[in-house]
Structure formats: C-alpha cells, structure tokens
Design an enzyme around this catalytic site. Structure first.
Site, PDB file in Angstrom:
ATOM      1  N   ASP A  38       0.770  -1.371  -0.078  1.00  0.00           N
ATOM      2  CA  ASP A  38      -0.094   0.071  -0.001  1.00  0.00           C
ATOM      3  C   ASP A  38       0.853   1.078   0.046  1.00  0.00           C
ATOM      4  OD1 ASP A  38      -2.348   1.433   0.143  1.00  0.00           O
ATOM      5  OD2 ASP A  38      -2.891   0.974   2.161  1.00  0.00           O
ATOM      6  N   ASN A  86     -10.786  -3.123  -6.070  1.00  0.00           N
ATOM      7  CA  ASN A  86      -9.876  -2.135  -6.946  1.00  0.00           C
ATOM      8  C   ASN A  86     -10.724  -1.782  -8.439  1.00  0.00           C
ATOM      9  OD1 ASN A  86      -6.808  -3.332  -5.686  1.00  0.00           O
ATOM     10  ND2 ASN A  86      -7.767  -1.419  -5.064  1.00  0.00           N
TER      11      ASN A  86
HETATM   12  C1  FPP Z   1      -2.247  -0.064  -3.198  1.00  0.00           C
HETATM   13  O1  FPP Z   1      -1.622   1.523  -3.344  1.00  0.00           O
HETATM   14  C2  FPP Z   1      -1.667  -0.665  -4.309  1.00  0.00           C
HETATM   15  C3  FPP Z   1      -2.209  -1.191  -5.264  1.00  0.00           C
HETATM   16  C4  FPP Z   1      -3.747  -1.288  -5.402  1.00  0.00           C
HETATM   17  C5  FPP Z   1      -1.587  -1.894  -6.347  1.00  0.00           C
HETATM   18  C6  FPP Z   1      -0.403  -2.654  -6.055  1.00  0.00           C
HETATM   19  C7  FPP Z   1       0.458  -2.944  -7.070  1.00  0.00           C
HETATM   20  C8  FPP Z   1       1.648  -2.730  -7.315  1.00  0.00           C
HETATM   21  C9  FPP Z   1       2.685  -2.470  -6.101  1.00  0.00           C
HETATM   22  C10 FPP Z   1       2.502  -3.334  -8.274  1.00  0.00           C
HETATM   23  C11 FPP Z   1       2.023  -4.952  -8.625  1.00  0.00           C
HETATM   24  C12 FPP Z   1       3.038  -5.376  -9.481  1.00  0.00           C
HETATM   25  C13 FPP Z   1       2.890  -6.591 -10.021  1.00  0.00           C
HETATM   26  C14 FPP Z   1       4.225  -7.089 -10.736  1.00  0.00           C
HETATM   27  C15 FPP Z   1       1.610  -7.179 -10.282  1.00  0.00           C
HETATM   28  P1  FPP Z   1      -2.707   2.652  -3.255  1.00  0.00           P
HETATM   29  O2  FPP Z   1      -2.665   3.050  -4.902  1.00  0.00           O
HETATM   30  O3  FPP Z   1      -4.042   2.358  -2.800  1.00  0.00           O
HETATM   31  O4  FPP Z   1      -1.844   3.848  -2.693  1.00  0.00           O
HETATM   32  P2  FPP Z   1      -2.418   5.065  -1.772  1.00  0.00           P
HETATM   33  O5  FPP Z   1      -3.223   4.345  -0.402  1.00  0.00           O
HETATM   34  O6  FPP Z   1      -1.246   5.797  -1.289  1.00  0.00           O
HETATM   35  O7  FPP Z   1      -3.345   5.745  -2.896  1.00  0.00           O
END
Ligand code: FPP
EC number: 2.5.1.-
Length: 264
Positions: A38, A86
């Site tokens: 996250d 998501n």
């Molecule tokens: C949450 O952070 C993250 C996600 C929903 C996506 C996670 C994906 C990756 C780290 C890359 C994955 C890589 C592969 C190879 C599959 P957020 O966007 O909710 O962050 P925030 O809470 O700061 O907005």
C-alpha cells in the site's frame, strides 16, 4: 570529499544489512509471508507524479522484495496486487495496473526461472483482461516445475468472495449427499480455499501506515503475526523487510496455547 563520505556511509550500512540478514537467517524464517503493498498513490503524490508512477515504482519493489524473500528462504510470498474492490478505481489506473504483471514478467521471468521461483496466482483470473491472463499463465507454465519459493500474486482477489465460493462448494457436497454437515471443520474449509495447497501465512506485512486487512486472506491470517509500517510500498526495501523479520523473530507465537508452548 562528500562523494567519498557518501560511499563510505553506503558501504557501512550495506555491511550492517548483510550482518542483519545473516542473523535473521539463523533464526526462524516464516514459511509464508503475505504483503499488502500500500502507498503507491501517496508516494507519487509526494513527488507531484501521477498515481500510476507510484504503481510503476511499486513494481520495482516487487522485484527487490522477491529477491530478498527468496534469499532468506521464505517458501511462499503472497503479494496483494489487485483486490476485487480495486475495480472501483479510474479506468486509466486499472488499465495500468493490469499491464504491470505483463511488464514485470516479461522483464523478470528469466531471473525467476533461474532462481527456481514458482509463479502462482490467487483470485478470479477469468475477469482479468486477456493480456494480463496471458502473461500470468505464461509465467505459471514456465515455472510450474520449479520447487523453490512460490511467488503468489493475489490479483482480482477478495477474501469474502473466496469464502462464499468455498462455502457454496461445501454446501453442494452436502446437498448431493457426499458430505455430512458434521464433517465440516476448519481443514475442510481451508481445503476449499484458493490457498488450499499453501501453508497459512505466518507473517502479514502492510505498508503505508494503514492498519487494516482490506478483505485479504481473512481466514488464512487467523494466527499470523501482523507487521504494520508507515513506509510507503515504493520505499519498502531490503532493510524494511529485514526489520519485519527481526520483529517476527521476537514474537512469541502461542496459537492460542499458554506461554512456553509453540513459541519460536
Ligand atoms: C495500493 O496502493 C496498491 C495497489 C492497489 C496496487 C499494488 C500494485 C503494485 C505494487 C504493483 C504490482 C506489480 C506486479 C508485478 C503485479 P494505493 O494506490 O492504494 O496507494 P495510496 O493508498 O497511497 O493511494
């Protein structure tokens, strides 16, 4: 001069890290580590970048953490890459997230093969775009005979949906007379989950300062140790991973029993 000092400082901290890695390796290594990655969005925002830049940087962290997890001898690393919730995000962001497995695997698949890593996935694969499915299936096929660490991506995964599906399958067995209600127990439910073939997570890590499970492996995490860090996922590095391991090794796991039994 400054450059020399910086190099010395980096060498010193790398030296310290390798000592810590060696130390951690002498202790109990969790068989299964699950991570809620996250903070990509906030990482990007802090730099005035679009959210997708944070996800791209997060993908680099996936490589870093896969490497160290493999090096530590972790058997299964499950990464929460995309939840069933998501899909509520903007289309542009979803499209980008769906391209990441393809980019990651086209770049790193040879390394995963070389390191004997087995790629797996939990979640509903059918709803993923064709190119995402193709990339994941290709990697799973290419690594299916590997018997080193399992790198398990949770993609379009939601724990409640997983439990609902498992309960429906069990209820059908009862309806068809193949199972008695009294036969339903913990292990029967576990064996109908997508993780049936995996050990339960011993350690859950969540980055970015959020302290919740967000519909992730609710059943499987019943006895896991929980580790929350304020570090944003793109900044989560080897030292952070080692810190989580050190924390884990200091915990006394009792699995509901009394002190002294089942401790590590
Ligand atoms: C949450 O952070 C993250 C996600 C929903 C996506 C996670 C994906 C990756 C780290 C890359 C994955 C890589 C592969 C190879 C599959 P957020 O966007 O909710 O962050 P925030 O809470 O700061 O907005």
């Amino acid at each position: 001069m400054l450059d020399k000092l910086m190099r010395k400082k980096t060498a010193m901290s790398e030296g310290l890290l390798s000592d810590r890695i060696a130390n951690v390796k002498r202790g109990q290594i969790p068989a299964h580590v699950a991570i809620i990655m996250d903070g990509n969005g906030r990482w990007a925002k802090q730099r005035n970048l679009p959210r997708i830049a944070g996800h791209h940087e997060g993908m680099k962290t996936v490589r870093k953490i896969t490497r160290i997890a493999n090096d530590l001898g972790i058997e299964v690393l499950t990464l929460y890459a995309f939840s069933t919730e998501n899909w509520k995000r903007p289309k542009l962001e979803i499209d980008f997230l769906m391209k990441l497995p393809g980019e990651f695997l086209s770049t790193y698949l040879p390394e995963l093969i070389e390191k004997n890593v087995k790629v797996e996935m939990i979640g509903n694969v059918e709803m993923l775009p064709e190119h995402t499915k193709k990339a994941i299936r290709k990697a799973m096929e290419a690594t299916k005979d590997n018997d080193g660490m399992t790198l398990n991506f949770a993609m379009n995964y939601g724990s409640r949906l997983e439990l609902v599906e498992a309960l429906k399958k069990i209820a059908t067995l009862v309806e068809d007379g193949l199972l008695q209600v009294d036969d339903i127990d913990d292990s029967m439910i576990s064996s109908h989950l997508m993780t049936a073939h995996l050990p339960e997570p011993d350690l859950l890590i969540r980055t970015s300062g959020e302290v919740r499970l967000s519909n992730f492996m609710l059943w499987q995490l019943a006895y896991a140790e929980l580790s929350f860090t304020s570090v944003l996922w793109p900044d989560f590095d080897e030292a952070c991973m080692i810190h989580a391991m050190e924390e884990f090794q200091l915990r006394h796991r009792r699995f509901g029993s009394v002190e002294g039994e089942g401790t590590i």
